[in-house]
Design an enzyme around this catalytic site. Structure first.
Site, PDB file in Angstrom:
ATOM      1  CB  ALA A 119      -0.839   0.273   0.976  1.00  0.00           C
ATOM      2  CE1 TYR A 149       9.369  -2.200   1.084  1.00  0.00           C
ATOM      3  CE2 TYR A 149       6.979  -0.506   1.977  1.00  0.00           C
ATOM      4  CZ  TYR A 149       7.322  -1.962   1.932  1.00  0.00           C
ATOM      5  OH  TYR A 149       6.899  -3.405   1.707  1.00  0.00           O
ATOM      6  CG  ASN A 178       0.130  -1.062   7.764  1.00  0.00           C
ATOM      7  OD1 ASN A 178       1.538  -1.301   7.649  1.00  0.00           O
ATOM      8  ND2 ASN A 178      -0.592  -0.104   7.829  1.00  0.00           N
ATOM      9  CD  GLU A 191      11.100  -3.087  16.302  1.00  0.00           C
ATOM     10  OE1 GLU A 191      11.641  -3.516  15.607  1.00  0.00           O
ATOM     11  OE2 GLU A 191      10.520  -2.031  17.609  1.00  0.00           O
TER      12      GLU A 191
HETATM   13  P1  NAD Z   1       9.568  -9.558   6.678  1.00  0.00           P
HETATM   14  O1  NAD Z   1      11.196  -8.995   6.259  1.00  0.00           O
HETATM   15  O2  NAD Z   1       9.916 -10.389   7.511  1.00  0.00           O
HETATM   16  O3  NAD Z   1      10.207 -10.913   5.258  1.00  0.00           O
HETATM   17  C1  NAD Z   1      11.221 -10.369   3.835  1.00  0.00           C
HETATM   18  C2  NAD Z   1      12.431 -11.468   4.236  1.00  0.00           C
HETATM   19  O4  NAD Z   1      12.992 -11.201   2.851  1.00  0.00           O
HETATM   20  C3  NAD Z   1      13.423 -11.242   5.193  1.00  0.00           C
HETATM   21  O5  NAD Z   1      13.280 -12.306   5.738  1.00  0.00           O
HETATM   22  C4  NAD Z   1      14.445 -11.128   4.631  1.00  0.00           C
HETATM   23  O6  NAD Z   1      16.198 -11.635   5.171  1.00  0.00           O
HETATM   24  C5  NAD Z   1      14.732 -11.851   2.983  1.00  0.00           C
HETATM   25  N1  NAD Z   1      15.118 -11.138   2.162  1.00  0.00           N
HETATM   26  C6  NAD Z   1      16.149  -9.445   2.295  1.00  0.00           C
HETATM   27  N2  NAD Z   1      16.979  -9.286   1.526  1.00  0.00           N
HETATM   28  C7  NAD Z   1      17.225 -10.972   0.762  1.00  0.00           C
HETATM   29  C8  NAD Z   1      18.153 -11.113  -0.235  1.00  0.00           C
HETATM   30  N3  NAD Z   1      19.142 -10.139  -0.772  1.00  0.00           N
HETATM   31  N4  NAD Z   1      17.994 -12.288  -0.801  1.00  0.00           N
HETATM   32  C9  NAD Z   1      16.977 -13.071   0.391  1.00  0.00           C
HETATM   33  N5  NAD Z   1      16.602 -13.058   0.692  1.00  0.00           N
HETATM   34  C10 NAD Z   1      16.197 -11.589   1.310  1.00  0.00           C
HETATM   35  O7  NAD Z   1       8.979  -8.980   5.687  1.00  0.00           O
HETATM   36  P2  NAD Z   1       7.631  -9.654   5.503  1.00  0.00           P
HETATM   37  O8  NAD Z   1       6.448  -8.702   6.905  1.00  0.00           O
HETATM   38  O9  NAD Z   1       7.738 -11.479   6.015  1.00  0.00           O
HETATM   39  O10 NAD Z   1       6.875  -8.768   4.512  1.00  0.00           O
HETATM   40  C11 NAD Z   1       6.823  -9.870   3.040  1.00  0.00           C
HETATM   41  C12 NAD Z   1       6.720  -9.382   1.921  1.00  0.00           C
HETATM   42  O11 NAD Z   1       6.001  -8.460   1.731  1.00  0.00           O
HETATM   43  C13 NAD Z   1       8.201  -8.403   1.337  1.00  0.00           C
HETATM   44  O12 NAD Z   1       8.020  -7.900   0.006  1.00  0.00           O
HETATM   45  C14 NAD Z   1       7.167  -6.437   1.898  1.00  0.00           C
HETATM   46  O13 NAD Z   1       7.638  -5.858   1.178  1.00  0.00           O
HETATM   47  C15 NAD Z   1       5.068  -7.012   1.563  1.00  0.00           C
HETATM   48  N6  NAD Z   1       4.420  -6.265   2.010  1.00  0.00           N
HETATM   49  C16 NAD Z   1       4.929  -6.796   3.444  1.00  0.00           C
HETATM   50  C17 NAD Z   1       3.861  -5.669   5.152  1.00  0.00           C
HETATM   51  C18 NAD Z   1       3.800  -5.680   6.026  1.00  0.00           C
HETATM   52  O14 NAD Z   1       2.873  -5.457   6.546  1.00  0.00           O
HETATM   53  N7  NAD Z   1       4.602  -6.912   6.721  1.00  0.00           N
HETATM   54  C19 NAD Z   1       3.425  -4.806   4.020  1.00  0.00           C
HETATM   55  C20 NAD Z   1       3.085  -4.984   2.210  1.00  0.00           C
HETATM   56  C21 NAD Z   1       4.296  -4.608   1.770  1.00  0.00           C
END
Ligand code: NAD
Length: 322
Positions: A119, A149, A178, A191
């Site tokens: 979002a 981002y 979120n 976090e």
């Molecule tokens: P997270 O940070 O827990 O998980 C992302 C994972 O990607 C991490 O474990 C990290 O180690 C891994 N990573 C980063 N760089 C890397 C690399 N070079 N090689 C291999 N692994 C790599 O985040 P999440 O909350 O699980 O989010 C997952 C996806 O959803 C992300 O793309 C994030 O942008 C998207 N997203 C999440 C939210 C949210 O609220 N959690 C909201 C919008 C979008």
């Protein structure tokens, strides 16, 4: 046996997604820079590797997986993505991963990759009124995300959709709003608000004061991770490519979120509003499109998800103190 590849499987949503796919009987390969911090992975094969390296990506995409989920990204909460200090890393690292993944999957003639956008790609000018933010999918342009981002997410969702148009892929794009729940980052600077609020309240005694960034009147909606995983698998298996919001439309102010968690914890908590990165003034998921196209939208209450999340964070806090 069906096969699935989860990129970012050592992360919060990826960890939950692996569990879900295993419960459905998939053979699952997970890939991440790190092992999952809070739970042993259930993946059949877990590769610790850097997806910025195109050779690594070609090696892990070594077969025509039935389902590929691209969740790996350099990301964190407001303290990570809105301070500006990590902008170059965020853009370079995440864009490189996405470029590598789209190309390796295309070369392996994999038809569909799920891509998790955010979002945060919505224009800041539509999110200035905390009571009436506009996050309908068609409101994305003219683009004006408030963070690098968000710009990278916009670039990468366009990248996966360009592969659809030019190479006959059927990639799917969701815009997560979120996501929260147990087994996510709850300390250390990456976090997000729900986990941070749970940690602060778990550490506080009744009648203590906790710091909150901004005036707490900024609005957000939060989606419990189980529903995020449900929406993710539904979208990948549908005939709709997106982009589509996957989020809750139960909008609350940050102050209301704090009151809710304090109530769950059974503590009386005062708030000290301090300057800090807060992002846009208002944001809420618009669920009309997902309802129309998938015949489904998240429905669980914020309170139910926060009860489970608080219980987990409180357990982590106690473990850390022991
Ligand atoms: P997270 O940070 O827990 O998980 C992302 C994972 O990607 C991490 O474990 C990290 O180690 C891994 N990573 C980063 N760089 C890397 C690399 N070079 N090689 C291999 N692994 C790599 O985040 P999440 O909350 O699980 O989010 C997952 C996806 O959803 C992300 O793309 C994030 O942008 C998207 N997203 C999440 C939210 C949210 O609220 N959690 C909201 C919008 C979008």
């Amino acid at each position: 046996m069906k096969t699935a590849l989860v990129l970012g499987a050592g992360g919060f949503i990826g960890g939950h997604l692996v569990k879900r796919l295993k419960s459905e009987g998939f053979w699952v390969r997970g890939v991440d820079l790190k092992l999952h911090e809070y739970a042993e992975t259930e993946a059949d094969d877990f590769v610790v590797a850097d997806l910025r390296d195109s050779h690594v990506v070609r090696n892990v995409v070594d077969r025509r997986f039935d389902e590929v989920y691209q969740l790996a990204a350099d990301m964190g909460g407001a303290g990570y993505i809105f301070t500006g200090e990590h902008d170059a890393d965020i853009m370079h690292n995440s864009a490189t991963i996405n470029l590598n993944v789209a190309d390796a999957c295309h070369k392996r003639t994999i038809k569909q990759v799920f891509y998790s956008s955010s979002a945060c790609m919505y224009p800041a000018y539509n999110q200035e009124d905390p009571d009436n933010p506009n996050c309908a999918e068609h409101s994305a342009y003219p683009a004006a995300p408030d963070s690098e981002y968000g710009w990278e997410k916009l670039f990468s969702e366009r990248l996966f959709l360009a592969y659809n148009r030019n190479y006959g892929m059927r990639n799917r794009v969701a815009r997560y709003h979120n996501i929260f729940g147990p087994e996510g980052t709850w300390q250390g600077g990456k976090e997000k608000a729900p986990a941070a609020v749970c940690r602060k309240i778990a550490l506080a005694a009744s009648n203590d004061t906790i710091d909150i960034w901004g005036d707490g009147l900024q609005t957000r909606s939060f989606l419990f991770v189980d529903e995020c995983v449900e929406g993710t698998t539904r979208l990948l298996r549908s005939d709709f490519e997106g982009p589509v919001n996957i989020g809750s439309n139960e909008m609350v102010t940050i102050n209301q979120l704090v009151h809710m968690v304090a109530d769950i914890a059974g503590k009386s908590i005062e708030m000290n509003h301090i300057p800090g990165p807060t992002g846009v003034r208002g944001r809420n998921s618009d669920n009309q499109l997902i309802q129309e196209r998938l015949g489904w939208a998240p429905s669980q209450t914020l309170r139910a998800g926060m009860e489970r999340t608080y219980a987990w964070v409180e357990q982590q806090v106690r473990r850390n103190a022991a």
